[in-house]
Motif scaffolding. Structure first.
Motif, PDB file in Angstrom:
ATOM      1  N   THR A 123     -10.317   4.165  -0.894  1.00  0.00           N
ATOM      2  CA  THR A 123     -10.915   4.214   1.207  1.00  0.00           C
ATOM      3  C   THR A 123      -9.539   2.888   1.883  1.00  0.00           C
ATOM      4  O   THR A 123     -10.080   2.774   2.710  1.00  0.00           O
ATOM      5  CB  THR A 123     -12.234   3.120   1.078  1.00  0.00           C
ATOM      6  OG1 THR A 123     -11.576   2.017   0.005  1.00  0.00           O
ATOM      7  CG2 THR A 123     -13.478   3.772   0.126  1.00  0.00           C
ATOM      8  N   THR A 124      -8.376   2.684   1.224  1.00  0.00           N
ATOM      9  CA  THR A 124      -7.121   2.134   1.476  1.00  0.00           C
ATOM     10  C   THR A 124      -7.724   0.956   1.560  1.00  0.00           C
ATOM     11  O   THR A 124      -7.096   0.233   2.809  1.00  0.00           O
ATOM     12  CB  THR A 124      -6.186   3.027   2.578  1.00  0.00           C
ATOM     13  OG1 THR A 124      -7.487   2.722   4.008  1.00  0.00           O
ATOM     14  CG2 THR A 124      -5.980   4.367   2.423  1.00  0.00           C
ATOM     15  N   THR A 125      -8.241   0.519   1.111  1.00  0.00           N
ATOM     16  CA  THR A 125      -8.596  -1.052   1.410  1.00  0.00           C
ATOM     17  C   THR A 125      -7.641  -2.391   0.624  1.00  0.00           C
ATOM     18  O   THR A 125      -7.696  -2.917   2.227  1.00  0.00           O
ATOM     19  CB  THR A 125     -10.308  -1.692   0.639  1.00  0.00           C
ATOM     20  OG1 THR A 125     -11.089  -0.245   1.069  1.00  0.00           O
ATOM     21  CG2 THR A 125     -10.714  -2.716   1.725  1.00  0.00           C
ATOM     22  N   GLY A 126      -7.911  -1.765  -0.123  1.00  0.00           N
ATOM     23  CA  GLY A 126      -6.396  -2.845  -0.520  1.00  0.00           C
ATOM     24  C   GLY A 126      -7.069  -4.127  -0.923  1.00  0.00           C
ATOM     25  O   GLY A 126      -6.374  -5.300  -1.807  1.00  0.00           O
ATOM     26  N   ALA A 127      -8.425  -4.807  -1.339  1.00  0.00           N
ATOM     27  CA  ALA A 127      -8.900  -5.589  -2.141  1.00  0.00           C
ATOM     28  C   ALA A 127      -9.190  -5.303  -3.386  1.00  0.00           C
ATOM     29  O   ALA A 127      -9.066  -4.388  -4.230  1.00  0.00           O
ATOM     30  CB  ALA A 127     -10.050  -5.375  -1.388  1.00  0.00           C
ATOM     31  N   SER A 146      -0.367   4.506   3.410  1.00  0.00           N
ATOM     32  CA  SER A 146      -1.608   4.722   3.460  1.00  0.00           C
ATOM     33  C   SER A 146      -1.996   3.766   4.124  1.00  0.00           C
ATOM     34  O   SER A 146      -3.560   3.433   3.619  1.00  0.00           O
ATOM     35  CB  SER A 146      -2.051   5.243   1.971  1.00  0.00           C
ATOM     36  OG  SER A 146      -1.875   3.648   1.195  1.00  0.00           O
ATOM     37  N   THR A 147      -1.744   2.534   4.621  1.00  0.00           N
ATOM     38  CA  THR A 147      -2.002   1.297   4.539  1.00  0.00           C
ATOM     39  C   THR A 147      -2.634   0.768   3.989  1.00  0.00           C
ATOM     40  O   THR A 147      -4.116  -0.131   4.196  1.00  0.00           O
ATOM     41  CB  THR A 147      -2.533   1.145   6.104  1.00  0.00           C
ATOM     42  OG1 THR A 147      -3.857   2.348   6.299  1.00  0.00           O
ATOM     43  CG2 THR A 147      -1.559   2.106   7.633  1.00  0.00           C
ATOM     44  N   GLY A 148      -2.634   0.741   3.010  1.00  0.00           N
ATOM     45  CA  GLY A 148      -3.696   0.478   1.660  1.00  0.00           C
ATOM     46  C   GLY A 148      -2.999  -0.954   1.529  1.00  0.00           C
ATOM     47  O   GLY A 148      -4.794  -1.725   1.373  1.00  0.00           O
ATOM     48  N   GLY A 149      -1.742  -1.664   1.169  1.00  0.00           N
ATOM     49  CA  GLY A 149      -2.455  -2.801   1.354  1.00  0.00           C
ATOM     50  C   GLY A 149      -1.895  -3.333  -0.743  1.00  0.00           C
ATOM     51  O   GLY A 149      -1.981  -4.337  -0.777  1.00  0.00           O
ATOM     52  N   THR A 202      -2.790  -3.327  11.231  1.00  0.00           N
ATOM     53  CA  THR A 202      -2.867  -1.559  10.521  1.00  0.00           C
ATOM     54  C   THR A 202      -3.977  -1.692   9.490  1.00  0.00           C
ATOM     55  O   THR A 202      -4.281  -0.639   9.516  1.00  0.00           O
ATOM     56  CB  THR A 202      -1.347  -1.612  10.521  1.00  0.00           C
ATOM     57  OG1 THR A 202      -1.027  -2.545   8.969  1.00  0.00           O
ATOM     58  CG2 THR A 202       0.010  -1.398  11.187  1.00  0.00           C
ATOM     59  N   GLY A 203      -3.960  -2.756   9.036  1.00  0.00           N
ATOM     60  CA  GLY A 203      -5.581  -2.421   8.369  1.00  0.00           C
ATOM     61  C   GLY A 203      -4.981  -2.851   6.573  1.00  0.00           C
ATOM     62  O   GLY A 203      -5.172  -1.957   6.082  1.00  0.00           O
ATOM     63  N   THR A 204      -3.052  -3.050   6.925  1.00  0.00           N
ATOM     64  CA  THR A 204      -2.479  -3.262   5.386  1.00  0.00           C
ATOM     65  C   THR A 204      -3.433  -3.772   4.246  1.00  0.00           C
ATOM     66  O   THR A 204      -3.654  -3.275   2.884  1.00  0.00           O
ATOM     67  CB  THR A 204      -1.329  -2.410   5.455  1.00  0.00           C
ATOM     68  OG1 THR A 204      -0.481  -1.525   6.883  1.00  0.00           O
ATOM     69  CG2 THR A 204      -0.927  -1.979   4.405  1.00  0.00           C
ATOM     70  N   GLY A 205      -3.277  -5.263   5.116  1.00  0.00           N
ATOM     71  CA  GLY A 205      -3.463  -6.365   4.644  1.00  0.00           C
ATOM     72  C   GLY A 205      -2.612  -6.623   2.622  1.00  0.00           C
ATOM     73  O   GLY A 205      -2.891  -7.229   2.154  1.00  0.00           O
ATOM     74  N   TYR A 206      -1.366  -6.898   3.366  1.00  0.00           N
ATOM     75  CA  TYR A 206      -0.119  -7.441   2.903  1.00  0.00           C
ATOM     76  C   TYR A 206      -0.289  -8.673   3.336  1.00  0.00           C
ATOM     77  O   TYR A 206      -0.846  -8.704   4.469  1.00  0.00           O
ATOM     78  CB  TYR A 206       1.042  -6.582   3.008  1.00  0.00           C
ATOM     79  CG  TYR A 206       0.832  -5.469   1.686  1.00  0.00           C
ATOM     80  CD1 TYR A 206       1.036  -5.278   1.051  1.00  0.00           C
ATOM     81  CD2 TYR A 206       2.051  -4.655   3.100  1.00  0.00           C
ATOM     82  CE1 TYR A 206       1.130  -4.008   0.170  1.00  0.00           C
ATOM     83  CE2 TYR A 206       2.153  -3.244   2.332  1.00  0.00           C
ATOM     84  CZ  TYR A 206       2.286  -3.003   0.738  1.00  0.00           C
ATOM     85  OH  TYR A 206       3.027  -1.833   0.803  1.00  0.00           O
ATOM     86  N   ALA A 230     -14.432  -2.601   6.823  1.00  0.00           N
ATOM     87  CA  ALA A 230     -12.640  -2.102   7.804  1.00  0.00           C
ATOM     88  C   ALA A 230     -11.572  -1.760   7.237  1.00  0.00           C
ATOM     89  O   ALA A 230     -10.385  -1.346   8.012  1.00  0.00           O
ATOM     90  CB  ALA A 230     -12.417  -3.276   9.415  1.00  0.00           C
ATOM     91  N   ASN A 231     -11.582  -1.996   6.109  1.00  0.00           N
ATOM     92  CA  ASN A 231     -10.874  -1.453   5.379  1.00  0.00           C
ATOM     93  C   ASN A 231      -9.334  -1.978   5.208  1.00  0.00           C
ATOM     94  O   ASN A 231      -8.469  -1.578   5.107  1.00  0.00           O
ATOM     95  CB  ASN A 231     -10.084  -0.005   4.946  1.00  0.00           C
ATOM     96  CG  ASN A 231     -11.735   1.231   4.726  1.00  0.00           C
ATOM     97  OD1 ASN A 231     -12.081   1.821   4.569  1.00  0.00           O
ATOM     98  ND2 ASN A 231     -13.081   0.467   3.943  1.00  0.00           N
ATOM     99  N   VAL A 232     -10.308  -3.719   5.846  1.00  0.00           N
ATOM    100  CA  VAL A 232      -8.214  -4.319   6.080  1.00  0.00           C
ATOM    101  C   VAL A 232      -8.167  -4.678   4.418  1.00  0.00           C
ATOM    102  O   VAL A 232      -6.261  -4.335   4.215  1.00  0.00           O
ATOM    103  CB  VAL A 232      -8.098  -5.464   6.919  1.00  0.00           C
ATOM    104  CG1 VAL A 232      -7.163  -6.240   6.690  1.00  0.00           C
ATOM    105  CG2 VAL A 232      -8.961  -4.946   7.764  1.00  0.00           C
ATOM    106  N   GLY A 233      -8.966  -5.466   3.733  1.00  0.00           N
ATOM    107  CA  GLY A 233      -8.146  -6.408   2.003  1.00  0.00           C
ATOM    108  C   GLY A 233      -8.596  -7.376   2.180  1.00  0.00           C
ATOM    109  O   GLY A 233      -9.634  -7.680   1.679  1.00  0.00           O
ATOM    110  N   PRO A 234      -7.653  -8.574   2.343  1.00  0.00           N
ATOM    111  CA  PRO A 234      -8.049  -9.797   2.441  1.00  0.00           C
ATOM    112  C   PRO A 234      -9.090 -10.323   2.883  1.00  0.00           C
ATOM    113  O   PRO A 234      -9.072  -9.744   4.392  1.00  0.00           O
ATOM    114  CB  PRO A 234      -6.513 -10.439   2.560  1.00  0.00           C
ATOM    115  CG  PRO A 234      -6.210 -10.037   3.666  1.00  0.00           C
ATOM    116  CD  PRO A 234      -6.403  -8.111   3.022  1.00  0.00           C
TER     117      PRO A 234
HETATM  118  K     K Z   1      -6.387  -2.178   3.361  1.00  0.00           K
END
Ligand code: K
Ligand code: K
Lengths: 482, 482
Positions: free
Chosen positions: A111-115, A218-221, A313-317, A430-434
């Motif tokens: 889902t490219t969330t990155g959590a 992939s703005t995954g993070g 961008t919802g990458t979440g780095y 929102a598939n951001v991550g953090p």
């Molecule tokens: K993300």
């Protein structure tokens, strides 16, 4: 009755392809000289065989025609089934994860969330790290194809306004999707290679350059370090910012540029508003850091640019724990995460074009208030919006905020505090991550959450990634009737 | 050019009337034998004179006809100007408040928010306490008249669907408003008297019964005690619950019942959904208290009934600090505050009918997805909704959530933490009263906030009370042109 076979056939092929790709992390482990390669060989065999069998068992009714219900089912099933197989290396490999953790991590990947629920990333074997990055990369290109080929057909979330764009391959939806996938893939691969080279030039090793490139475009993070971009303060932050923004633009514009027409890019109202918004947010955050924290300009600008870009961008780095900057950045970052990038990219969340349509609706309403007898229509980017578009954007917005409330309440019922529950629900949808707070904030991770919370978040990531309506429709009795 | 005189005339009359009402707290102070009565006499003279002069100065162009822009201006100006005069006793009297605090308190009164900056309520003189309650009572009846007479004309927030209801007094808007006001007032006064008697029967003294009745039927939530309803645990909680719910129903239904037709009440889809929702929420919260906190059934049911009712109606009384119940109630109460009661009552927030329209939009969208060639229209309560209604509900929802974000960010910029900023913005926009966290939570108050935060919250209360669009329109250049 829905004919499941065409759905099963494609899912089988996708699963088999994912299985075949497991050869890459296997080779990474072999090259690193650790003893983890066997895990990926085993997982590859199981995945390819299972995928192949599913495809074979469903092969006798393939016509290339699919009705809408099959498209809904296909889209959801791909994102439900892939993490099942993607989770195998996490369970069998060095991470030795429970099924809950492994599925969470794999879902957070596709889902490219990155959590992440893994701690000690820096010490994990190369194969596992590469596999996490690859899941995001596949998930990224997959969602662009879905957004461009399926969602406009399915009239989900107002995406129907992009129906006529760029690809005049009228006819059946599957050949159209294949055509889109092949054109998008060229752009996607090209962007990835450019990103790898740029990271290399800014001092990354090959391995880390490749991994971060896969999770940037992939703005995954996902990162290969517990400290995320904390290890790469300086020039790499600008490199990442550029590619995160490039990855959050509508990919159809790149395809058009490759076909020789750059005009649509320059005229795109979504891109223009997006650039202005990013510039404004960076300026505000830089000014805040200068005035409130007494930071230096170059330092403030760099950290603001990277972290604002990473969240919008919802990458979440994260390159720092911005929660230490004071309450203003915390609250601002929370709401920036609810904006999101452009439609037709790997970005999730509400997205710029929906806000533009909503603002247009407000402007039209003000006109109607001003001239009660006038006839005014809502317009966006030169086209008049039908009631159908407005109502599906409204449906999206409602589902988004109601889901945010429901998932927050469910998370709190597992015992999580207000900040963790609300920011966790938001960052998953929102598939951001953090999230925010000491547990799941930019300096934390999701490892210590209880299993129930992890499953709630896993489901929230799935719903958010598929624009809510795609999953939601499957829970209506109407869908299964007739 | 807008002709300000009709607006000024009505505002002058309203101000003078409010000034005249200051005789009541003066009498309360005289009866209590304290030396505060002079404050109200002074304030009354100033207010009546100023209001009278404004009215006189504007009197030469009254025709009873008003264009829409004048109605927008009138509505906003009433809620901006009244707190100016309402604040006088707070500045000159025993509370000795700064202008910021006094205006905040008066705005919190007339918007029926109920957030207070005063500590030591139990020791305040009778006049001040009664004046706070009266401000809420006036604000409550005022907003019902605006919601029934003005907002449908002004097409704000989808209220136009209530245009044809109940009052067939077609013609000019002001005579219509006067007609509505007189009929509503009968119901409002009747409900207040019934509430006073019920509080008396459940053990209140006369003074506290009157004060709490005034702030119950206006769903305002000001109390005469720092502990709010903490002093009245037991039967009074049920009495309050009943009247808070009665006050949050569409008042037009009561007028119809008085006119002999109870059918519209029973058939009202908004009321029906609202009752089911309240019952569901009370059941969930009671179950939680039994299972998670090991509470007794009767105790759990009573506290759940009172506090759920208090938040969903937007009254904002608290009988306990429900933050001590665990994170689940905290998060649930936060989102319940974003629901709100029925349209045409004193309730604020999003309101039941908007959620019903939004859910109808989602259902219609699912039908369209299922049958792409079918023609489906969004329906609510037996009527087909025009695109105009949908778009103004969408505009409301967007403004509501964007305002929530913007006010939260502004509050955080004054140094308030995440929970205080976000819950403060929400409780102000939704006119609920208490926020979350140790500072502004149900056991706290707004006294310790910085002045800038108080002004932001004051403006948020105003915007929320007037359905956002009414105030927002005044900030558009289009409004002032032509
Ligand atoms: K993300
Ligand atoms: K209130």
């Amino acid at each position: 009755m829905i004919d499941f076979r065409p759905v099963g056939y494609i899912i089988g092929l996708v699963v088999a392809a994912i299985g075949a790709s497991m050869v890459l992390p296997m080779m990474a482990d072999l090259a690193a000289g650790n003893d983890e390669a066997g895990v990926f060989l085993e997982a590859a065999v199981v995945t390819i065989l299972t995928g192949g069998l599913i495809a074979l068992a469903s092969a006798n009714s393939v016509s290339g025609r699919m009705e809408n219900r099959q498209l809904f089912l296909l889209t959801t099933m791909v994102w439900v089934v892939l993490p099942l197989f993607g989770a195998i290396p996490f369970m069998r490999g060095a991470t030795d994860a429970s099924f809950t953790d492994a599925y969470f991590e794999a879902m957070s990947g596709v889902t490219t969330t990155g959590a992440t629920v893994f701690v000690g990333l820096d010490d994990l074997p190369a194969g596992i790290l590469l596999w996490r990055s690859m899941l995001q990369w596949f998930g990224g290109v997959g969602i662009i194809v879905v957004a461009m080929a399926f969602l406009p057909e399915l009239r989900v979330g107002g995406m129907q306004i992009f129906r006529s764009e760029a690809f005049e391959t009228d006819g059946k939806v599957l050949p159209r999707a294949a055509e889109i996938a092949s054109r998008i893939s060229i752009v996607y691969v090209g962007l990835t290679i450019a990103c790898v080279l740029s990271y290399l030039a800014s001092g990354f090793t090959w391995f880390h350059a490749v991994n971060h490139a896969l999770t940037t475009v992939s703005t995954g993070g996902f990162s290969t370090h517990d400290a995320s971009f904390g290890n790469y303060q300086g020039a790499p932050e600008y490199v990442a910012s550029v590619f995160m923004v490039l990855a959050s633009l509508p990919f159809v514009r790149y395809v058009q540029i490759l076909a020789g027409s750059a005009l649509p890019f320059y005229r795109d109202v979504q891109i223009r508003a997006y650039f202005w918004l990013i510039a404004l947010l960076i300026a505000v955050m830089t000014a805040y850091r200068l005035l409130a924290n007494g930071d230096h300009f170059t330092h403030a600008l760099r950290e603001a640019t990277f972290n604002i870009t990473s969240i919008i961008t919802g990458t979440g780095y994260a390159s720092v724990d911005y929660q230490l900057w004071g309450p203003f950045p915390v609250v601002l970052f929370f709401f920036i995460g609810l904006i999101g990038g452009c439609a037709g990219s790997t970005c999730c969340s509400v997205k710029i074009f929906r806000y533009q349509i909503l603002i247009a609706a407000i402007a039209t309403q003000i006109r109607r208030i001003h001239s009660p007898n006038g006839v005014f229509q809502i317009r966006y980017g030169g086209q008049t919006l039908t009631e159908d578009v407005l109502s599906s954007v409204t449906a999206f917005l409602t589902l988004f905020f109601v889901s945010l409330g429901v998932f927050s309440v469910l998370l709190s019922a597992t015992g999580l505090d207000f900040v963790t529950s609300v920011s966790g629900a938001a960052t998953a949808i929102a598939n951001v991550g953090p999230g925010l707070g000491p547990i799941i904030g930019p300096a934390g991770n999701f490892s210590t959450l209880n299993d129930m919370a992890k499953w709630i978040l896993t489901f929230a990531m799935l719903c958010g990634r598929l624009e809510l309506m795609v999953v939601f429709v499957l829970f209506t009795s109407r869908f299964w009737r007739g």
